[in-house]
Design a protein around this motif. Structure first.
Motif, mmCIF file in Angstrom:
data_model
loop_
_atom_site.group_PDB
_atom_site.id
_atom_site.type_symbol
_atom_site.label_atom_id
_atom_site.label_comp_id
_atom_site.label_asym_id
_atom_site.label_seq_id
_atom_site.Cartn_x
_atom_site.Cartn_y
_atom_site.Cartn_z
ATOM 1 N N SER A 16 0.337 -30.109 -75.817
ATOM 2 C CA SER A 16 1.488 -30.261 -74.920
ATOM 3 C C SER A 16 2.546 -29.210 -75.214
ATOM 4 N N LEU A 17 2.682 -28.840 -76.478
ATOM 5 C CA LEU A 17 3.637 -27.792 -76.832
ATOM 6 C C LEU A 17 3.186 -26.431 -76.294
ATOM 7 N N VAL A 18 1.865 -26.167 -76.326
ATOM 8 C CA VAL A 18 1.328 -24.954 -75.701
ATOM 9 C C VAL A 18 1.630 -24.957 -74.212
ATOM 10 N N TYR A 19 1.473 -26.101 -73.599
ATOM 11 C CA TYR A 19 1.743 -26.331 -72.181
ATOM 12 C C TYR A 19 3.191 -25.953 -71.857
ATOM 13 N N CYS A 20 4.121 -26.427 -72.682
ATOM 14 C CA CYS A 20 5.542 -26.107 -72.469
ATOM 15 C C CYS A 20 5.789 -24.600 -72.552
ATOM 16 N N ALA B 213 12.419 -18.427 -60.801
ATOM 17 C CA ALA B 213 12.804 -18.818 -62.157
ATOM 18 C C ALA B 213 13.199 -20.295 -62.211
ATOM 19 N N VAL B 214 13.967 -20.747 -61.226
ATOM 20 C CA VAL B 214 14.370 -22.148 -61.172
ATOM 21 C C VAL B 214 13.190 -23.033 -60.790
ATOM 22 N N ALA B 215 12.430 -22.599 -59.779
ATOM 23 C CA ALA B 215 11.320 -23.417 -59.279
ATOM 24 C C ALA B 215 10.239 -23.621 -60.333
ATOM 25 N N PHE B 216 10.005 -22.624 -61.186
ATOM 26 C CA PHE B 216 9.028 -22.791 -62.258
ATOM 27 C C PHE B 216 9.662 -23.344 -63.535
ATOM 28 N N GLY B 217 10.988 -23.223 -63.659
ATOM 29 C CA GLY B 217 11.670 -23.739 -64.842
ATOM 30 C C GLY B 217 11.792 -25.252 -64.846
ATOM 31 N N ILE B 218 12.045 -25.849 -63.687
ATOM 32 C CA ILE B 218 12.191 -27.305 -63.608
ATOM 33 C C ILE B 218 10.917 -28.026 -64.058
ATOM 34 N N PRO B 219 9.720 -27.637 -63.593
ATOM 35 C CA PRO B 219 8.510 -28.276 -64.125
ATOM 36 C C PRO B 219 8.373 -28.133 -65.639
ATOM 37 N N GLY B 220 8.848 -27.015 -66.195
ATOM 38 C CA GLY B 220 8.799 -26.842 -67.642
ATOM 39 C C GLY B 220 9.658 -27.866 -68.359
ATOM 40 N N ILE B 221 10.839 -28.167 -67.805
ATOM 41 C CA ILE B 221 11.713 -29.183 -68.403
ATOM 42 C C ILE B 221 11.040 -30.555 -68.353
ATOM 43 N N LEU B 222 10.394 -30.858 -67.229
ATOM 44 C CA LEU B 222 9.703 -32.150 -67.110
ATOM 45 C C LEU B 222 8.555 -32.256 -68.104
ATOM 46 N N MET B 223 7.879 -31.128 -68.391
ATOM 47 C CA MET B 223 6.794 -31.172 -69.374
ATOM 48 C C MET B 223 7.343 -31.434 -70.766
#
Length: 518
Positions: free
Chosen positions: A83-87, A169-179
């Motif tokens: 999961s950390l790799v995923y983030c 940057a925002v559109a791909f950043g938000i999913p990163g926060i959820l992960m």
């Protein structure tokens, strides 16, 4: 109901939002931004190639995750670390929105992290149950699949808007926060989980029994199984040799399919030779796994259709009339990628409707909707969805403007198929797997999706051949419409074969006993 289940369900909801949030905007982002260096006519085809290559990675790495969990680290530790790799992968997408190499690195890390944990979270759910409460497992697997689609629905609805209005940057950043949130939630339940320990090195493992079966000699008899497996190995080498022409992904995946198919057939032909050298339980377990893998193989055409809703169907939607919605005096214009929100929305409605209404009604009529019957029907419904989407394409090729709203019908048919195939398959795969192989066999379930995307890459590559294009032109259909009808026929054939095999498959129960967990 086990008290630890809410942690796993909440983790899955956030993780699925993160995955589908980036996945469902990937094709439009590639076409509109990252691949602008290509000629305009080539961008859609290359975007589909990148998308399905990514999907292949996502559903190939479960093999690695399942092996690491089953043999070394256990499901919990493997899920947490990957999961950390995923983030980190999500961080790369947000940071390298204009850099092809950096962006592709992010896709690789997400494929590794997401794929590595994919078979483990669902099997980890199954580990929380034993024979005393296994009757509740189906409800939890349905809830598990429901929360996947809850996350997917909001991701599909919102992320295209963020991409359009705020940038990549925002559109791909938000999913990163959820992960990151998903990882923290999963970690928070660490003291409540049932932990089934990894299996120790087993001299009677699946691979050891299979190797014995292939190599064992019998007086007065040849080794036909070994010969069949050797044909598969030779085919795999020949496939890899075609890498310059086919590309690495197609060549490597084709080689893997040949090894699995011919190797499995070879083992089945000589499996009884392992009896006496290995316990009967181990030999019977290998036979059971081989039977399950046939089921998985017959599901691959479904996945070749299903995952194209995020590639081929978006490409089609880009050329359709976009509907607008008047809301509180403002007009809201739908983006093509937002049509994918229909899929999780319908799933959330159909799962309880099927359980509470349809299946009960069928049982009252004397017809039990078994897992294999549901999966057969689901594959056939997916084929119907592609007949519908192909017909829409024929109308468009004729010069008639068509609203994106017409995609509602194929989305509804495909989703009905998905509920019957995918949600059912999660439970079916777990219940059929021997205890020592649960993580790996769930990985093989995911590998079916890899093979599904392999069919897509092969078909897309074939339509670049002039002879194939000439044949398509003789049918009077456009290339896209021909491909759509081809995939529909492919799935109809798979449904027929699957239904025939289902009548001969003997279902087993491999839920653990109460004393099996620690």
């Amino acid at each position: 109901m086990p008290r630890q289940i809410p942690f796993i369900i909440a983790n899955e909801g956030c993780e699925r939002f993160s995955f589908y949030g980036m996945r469902n905007i990937l094709t439009p982002f590639l076409i509109s931004s990252l691949l602008l260096f290509l000629p305009e006519l080539d961008r859609a085809g290359e975007a589909k190639h990148v998308f399905h290559t990514f999907v292949i990675g996502v559903y190939f790495f479960p093999l690695l995750g399942g092996w690491l969990a089953d043999r070394f680290f256990g499901k919990y530790n493997t899920v947490l670390w990957l999961s950390l790799v995923y983030c980190a992968g999500h961080a790369c997408l947000a940071a390298f929105e204009g850099n092809v190499q950096g962006f592709y690195l992010g896709l690789f890390l997400i494929a590794l992290g997401s794929g590595g944990i994919k078979p483990l979270v669902s099997s980890f759910v199954g580990d929380q149950f034993d024979h005393t409460n296994k009757d509740k497992a189906k409800l939890v697997f349905d809830a598990f699949y429901w929360i996947i689609n809850f996350g997917s629905f909001f991701a599909s609805l919102l992320m295209p808007i963020f991409l359009r209005d705020y940038g990549a940057a925002v559109a791909f950043g938000i999913p990163g926060i959820l992960m990151l949130v998903a990882t923290l939630v999963f970690w928070s339940g660490r003291k409540k989980y049932v932990h089934v320990p990894p299996s120790a090195a087993n001299p009677h493992s699946f691979m050891n029994v299979a190797r014995t079966a292939l190599l064992a000699k019998r007086d007065g008899a040849g080794r036909p199984g070994l010969a069949v497996a050797a044909v598969g190995a030779a085919g795999a080498v020949a496939s890899l040799a075609m890498t310059p022409d086919w590309g690495f992904v197609i060549a490597a995946c084709t080689a893997l399919v040949l090894l699995l198919a011919f190797g499995g057939i070879g083992v089945a032909l000589q499996l009884e030779r392992a009896r006496g050298l290995h316990p009967d339980e181990a030999v019977d377990g290998v036979r059971g796994v081989l039977r399950v893998l046939i089921v998985f193989a017959l599901v691959t055409p479904f996945w070749s259709l299903f995952d194209q809703k995020a590639s081929t169907w978006i490409v089609q939607a880009n050329t359709m009339v976009r509907p607008t919605l008047s809301l509180f005096g403002s007009e809201f214009r739908f983006e093509p990628a937002q049509m994918q929100a229909l899929n999780p929305l319908l799933v959330m409605l159909l799962i309880p409707f099927n359980n509470l209404v349809v299946f009960r009604a069928l049982r009252r009529l004397g017809w039990e909707p078994t897992a294999l019957r549901r999966m057969t029907t689901g594959i056939a419904l997916s084929a119907l969805s592609w007949v519908a989407i192909g017909t829409i394409q024929v109308v468009m090729d004729g010069g008639t403007p068509v609203s994106m709203a017409w995609q509602i019908l194929p989305y509804a048919l495909l989703t009905m198929g998905e509920v019957l195939v995918s949600a059912t398959g999660l439970e079916f795969a777990y219940s059929q797997a021997p205890r020592s192989m649960k993580g790996v066999i769930m990985a093989f379930w995911s590998l079916a999706v890899t093979v599904g995307s392999l069919w897509v890459l092969i078909v897309n590559a074939s339509v670049k051949n002039q002879a194939v294009l000439g044949h398509i032109a003789n049918t009077g259909l456009g290339v896209m419409a021909f491909q759509m009808y081809f995939f529909a026929a492919f799935a109809f054939l798979a449904a027929l074969v699957f239904g025939w095999y289902a009548t001969r498959y003997q279902v087993v129960d491999n839920y653990r006993g109460k004393a099996a967990a620690t």
